[in-house]
Design a protein around this motif. Structure first.
Motif, PDB file in Angstrom:
ATOM      1  N   HIS A 238      -1.886   0.907  -0.695  1.00 37.28           N
ATOM      2  CA  HIS A 238      -2.045   2.363  -0.686  1.00 37.28           C
ATOM      3  C   HIS A 238      -3.470   2.763  -0.297  1.00 37.28           C
ATOM      4  O   HIS A 238      -3.664   3.624   0.572  1.00 37.28           O
ATOM      5  CB  HIS A 238      -1.710   2.926  -2.063  1.00 37.28           C
ATOM      6  CG  HIS A 238      -2.025   4.381  -2.223  1.00 37.28           C
ATOM      7  ND1 HIS A 238      -1.199   5.382  -1.753  1.00 37.28           N
ATOM      8  CD2 HIS A 238      -3.099   5.014  -2.770  1.00 37.28           C
ATOM      9  CE1 HIS A 238      -1.745   6.559  -2.012  1.00 37.28           C
ATOM     10  NE2 HIS A 238      -2.897   6.363  -2.632  1.00 37.28           N
ATOM     11  N   ARG A 243      -2.010   6.697   3.651  1.00 36.84           N
ATOM     12  CA  ARG A 243      -1.670   7.605   2.547  1.00 36.84           C
ATOM     13  C   ARG A 243      -2.731   7.610   1.448  1.00 36.84           C
ATOM     14  O   ARG A 243      -2.510   8.163   0.376  1.00 36.84           O
ATOM     15  CB  ARG A 243      -0.325   7.208   1.941  1.00 36.84           C
ATOM     16  CG  ARG A 243       0.854   7.365   2.898  1.00 36.84           C
ATOM     17  CD  ARG A 243       2.148   6.842   2.276  1.00 36.84           C
ATOM     18  NE  ARG A 243       3.271   7.013   3.188  1.00 36.84           N
ATOM     19  CZ  ARG A 243       4.127   8.025   3.138  1.00 36.84           C
ATOM     20  NH1 ARG A 243       3.984   8.951   2.216  1.00 36.84           N
ATOM     21  NH2 ARG A 243       5.117   8.111   4.008  1.00 36.84           N
ATOM     22  N   ARG A 244      -3.873   6.997   1.710  1.00 35.44           N
ATOM     23  CA  ARG A 244      -4.856   6.794   0.645  1.00 35.44           C
ATOM     24  C   ARG A 244      -5.399   8.099   0.060  1.00 35.44           C
ATOM     25  O   ARG A 244      -5.890   8.103  -1.067  1.00 35.44           O
ATOM     26  CB  ARG A 244      -6.022   5.942   1.150  1.00 35.44           C
ATOM     27  CG  ARG A 244      -6.763   6.540   2.341  1.00 35.44           C
ATOM     28  CD  ARG A 244      -7.792   5.549   2.855  1.00 35.44           C
ATOM     29  NE  ARG A 244      -8.482   6.040   4.036  1.00 35.44           N
ATOM     30  CZ  ARG A 244      -8.014   5.943   5.259  1.00 35.44           C
ATOM     31  NH1 ARG A 244      -6.832   5.393   5.472  1.00 35.44           N
ATOM     32  NH2 ARG A 244      -8.700   6.399   6.291  1.00 35.44           N
ATOM     33  N   PHE A 248      -1.185   7.860  -5.890  1.00 27.06           N
ATOM     34  CA  PHE A 248      -0.584   6.542  -6.119  1.00 27.06           C
ATOM     35  C   PHE A 248      -0.029   6.551  -7.537  1.00 27.06           C
ATOM     36  O   PHE A 248      -0.774   6.640  -8.509  1.00 27.06           O
ATOM     37  CB  PHE A 248      -1.623   5.438  -5.949  1.00 27.06           C
ATOM     38  CG  PHE A 248      -1.102   4.061  -6.270  1.00 27.06           C
ATOM     39  CD1 PHE A 248      -0.271   3.399  -5.387  1.00 27.06           C
ATOM     40  CD2 PHE A 248      -1.445   3.433  -7.459  1.00 27.06           C
ATOM     41  CE1 PHE A 248       0.216   2.133  -5.676  1.00 27.06           C
ATOM     42  CE2 PHE A 248      -0.970   2.170  -7.764  1.00 27.06           C
ATOM     43  CZ  PHE A 248      -0.139   1.512  -6.860  1.00 27.06           C
ATOM     44  N   GLY A 290       2.392  10.354  -0.823  1.00 30.11           N
ATOM     45  CA  GLY A 290       1.655   9.164  -1.227  1.00 30.11           C
ATOM     46  C   GLY A 290       2.568   7.971  -1.442  1.00 30.11           C
ATOM     47  O   GLY A 290       3.521   7.754  -0.703  1.00 30.11           O
ATOM     48  N   THR A 291       2.279   7.215  -2.505  1.00 26.40           N
ATOM     49  CA  THR A 291       2.973   5.955  -2.758  1.00 26.40           C
ATOM     50  C   THR A 291       3.480   5.917  -4.191  1.00 26.40           C
ATOM     51  O   THR A 291       2.769   6.313  -5.115  1.00 26.40           O
ATOM     52  CB  THR A 291       2.027   4.758  -2.525  1.00 26.40           C
ATOM     53  OG1 THR A 291       1.488   4.824  -1.204  1.00 26.40           O
ATOM     54  CG2 THR A 291       2.761   3.437  -2.700  1.00 26.40           C
TER      55      THR A 291
END
Length: 505
Positions: A238, A243-244, A248, A290-291
């Motif tokens: 991530h 998508r950082r 997360f 995001g993740t």
């Protein structure tokens, strides 16, 4: 390659001339500038751009641009430091697919990365550039103010781009000072890649796998024993991916009963159940853009697995108590220490979900397989512990290092971290000694005075216990992994007096 190109023989001669010209480039700037100038001439376009990923594959930058036959960089203030937000560029980069558009001005595509140049741009070609290791390192972009089919140039320009990447790597190695170590082949990642620690061959292979999936939308399945760092690797994917800048989120699927886990993931609407006095967004909403890491995915109930499969396939969710579905954009990473393929055969895990999750599996190595990494990790954890405790850094005695090196670490990195932190607390001087580490004697037995049969029994006992721990005490799975009939395993467990109290589930 040339069948659809007008005057293919003339084009082939011009392409060959470009290969020859680029092979004579003396430095990086000349190579990249000659490349975009040559591409513009070959495709007959007013614009050619080259975008390259940095060494960590986290930032996409404009490296060269030719506009109207002139290679002249735009002012730095007008350029983005990172083009990861451009959807067209990211689609081509992550999917490793050529994009060819002939009606650009009438489309809804965002093209802010193209410079203003009189009339609107009409045609666009975006070609991923792949190195000799089949890894995407950048993008080549051509644009024209005329309605032309640029797709016909994609294959030949991709070949030219691969040649440029090879020449670029050669120039960098020739310019490297004598004695300076070369980067890892094919990755450009240091031995502590993506914030992870370790330079063993198995960890270098892990870094290479991460680099291949970093800019891909594929679902990642992290597998490995308990304590191998699956959450740490998921966070690295991530933090170093596009998508950082978004959230997360981590959810342990074994931490909630089925009803609570569903509402936690999907959210609910007011009145969905007793006590639902307001709308509540779920973790999929919180991770939008995001993740979301689904840890211990093997413990997810079967009924929820069906809903997760729809999220993966359709990219949409429906909260509890709602009749409407809506789209979300979440990258899902799953992690488990279980063998999902065996669970599928036993009917405990959906086969369709398993194949959807295992799009890109990464097997994390056990610490005992990471030759040379134990001491590197131990020093790292000791420094962090000293910083947390606000005390001077400690040194290591040879006996302590040898003590750790000879231990098999059934709890992997998590166990090592706990042992080192405890040792730092026990250390009253400035040096860590062997007696500061309380290692399980089962894993490092004192064998002096034992005969051959007793030593073999200790080895067998340790092997059986290690396999049972790995499979949470499931004797059927342990027997299958050891290649034994279950009856034989039960006989050996009884002979060695091994019971459920001898290991942790």
């Amino acid at each position: 390659m040339f069948t659809r190109i007008p005057q293919p023989l003339i084009y082939a001669e011009a392409l060959l001339a470009q290969f020859a010209c680029l092979s004579r480039a003396a430095d990086r700037e000349a190579l990249l500038n000659d490349f975009v100038r040559g591409v513009a001439e070959l495709a007959g376009c007013e614009l050619a751009q080259l975008y390259l990923l940095d060494a960590t594959h986290t930032c996409l930058g404009l490296s060269a641009e030719c506009l109207a036959g002139v290679v002249q960089p735009r002012a730095a203030s007008s350029l983005s430091a990172d083009y990861n937000g451009e959807q067209l560029l990211q689609f081509s980069l992550c999917q490793n697919r050529v994009i060819s558009l002939m009606e650009l001005s009438g489309s809804l595509h965002e093209t802010s990365f193209l410079p203003e140049y009189g009339e609107p741009w009409q045609s666009l070609l975006c070609v991923p550039l792949v190195n000799l290791n089949k890894e995407v390192e950048g993008l080549l972009l051509c644009a024209s103010r005329d309605h032309v089919d640029l797709q016909v140039f994609a294959d030949s320009l991709a070949q030219l781009g691969t040649f440029v990447l090879t020449q670029l790597d050669l120039l960098q190695r020739l310019r490297r000072p004598a004695g300076e170590p070369a980067p890892l082949t094919g990755t450009g990642i240091s031995t502590s890649g993506y914030g992870l620690i370790g330079s063993s061959p198995v960890m270098r292979k892990t870094y290479q796998l991460i680099s291949k999936v970093l800019h891909s939308p594929y679902t990642v399945l992290l597998r490995g024993e308990t304590g191998t760092g699956k959450e740490v690797v998921a966070r690295a994917i991530h933090d170093y991916g596009p998508r950082r800048s978004k959230a997360f989120i981590v959810q342990n699927c074994a931490a909630f009963p089925e009803s609570l886990l569903e509402s936690e993931l999907f959210g609910y609407r007011k009145g969905a159940f007793t006590g639902a006095d307001r709308d509540r967004a779920g973790l999929f909403d919180a991770a939008n853009g995001g993740t979301l890491l689904l840890d211990e995915i093997g413990d997810m109930p079967l009924s929820l697995q069906a809903k997760l499969l729809r999220v993966l396939q359709e990219g949409e969710i429906r909260p509890l108590g709602s009749n409407d579905t809506y789209k979300i954009d979440v990258r899902i990473i799953a992690a488990t220490h279980r063998d999902l393929a065996v669970m599928v055969s036993e009917g405990k895990f959906r086969e369709d979900l398993y194949y959807r999750l295992a799009q890109f599996p990464i097997e994390l190595p056990a610490l005992r397989q990471r030759e040379g990494d134990i001491l590197e990790l131990a020093r790292h954890f000791a420094e962090k512990a000293c910083t947390f405790l606000q005390r001077d850094f400690v040194t290591w005695s040879d006996s302590a290092l040898n003590h750790l090196s000879s231990y098999s670490f059934p709890g992997n990195v998590r166990e090592l971290k706990g042992l080192v932190e405890r040792a730092v607390l026990l250390c009253e001087g400035g040096k860590l000694l062997a007696e500061h580490f309380s290692l399980n004697p089962e894993a490092s037995p004192e064998e002096s005075g034992l005969n051959l049969r007793e030593r073999l029994e200790k080895v067998e006992r340790h092997l059986l216990l290690d396999c049972l721990r790995k499979n949470d005490g499931n004797q059927t799975l342990a027997a299958r992994e050891l290649g034994l009939p279950r009856r034989t395993l039960l006989y050996r467990l009884g002979r060695l007096n091994i019971n459920l109290g001898d290991f942790e589930s």
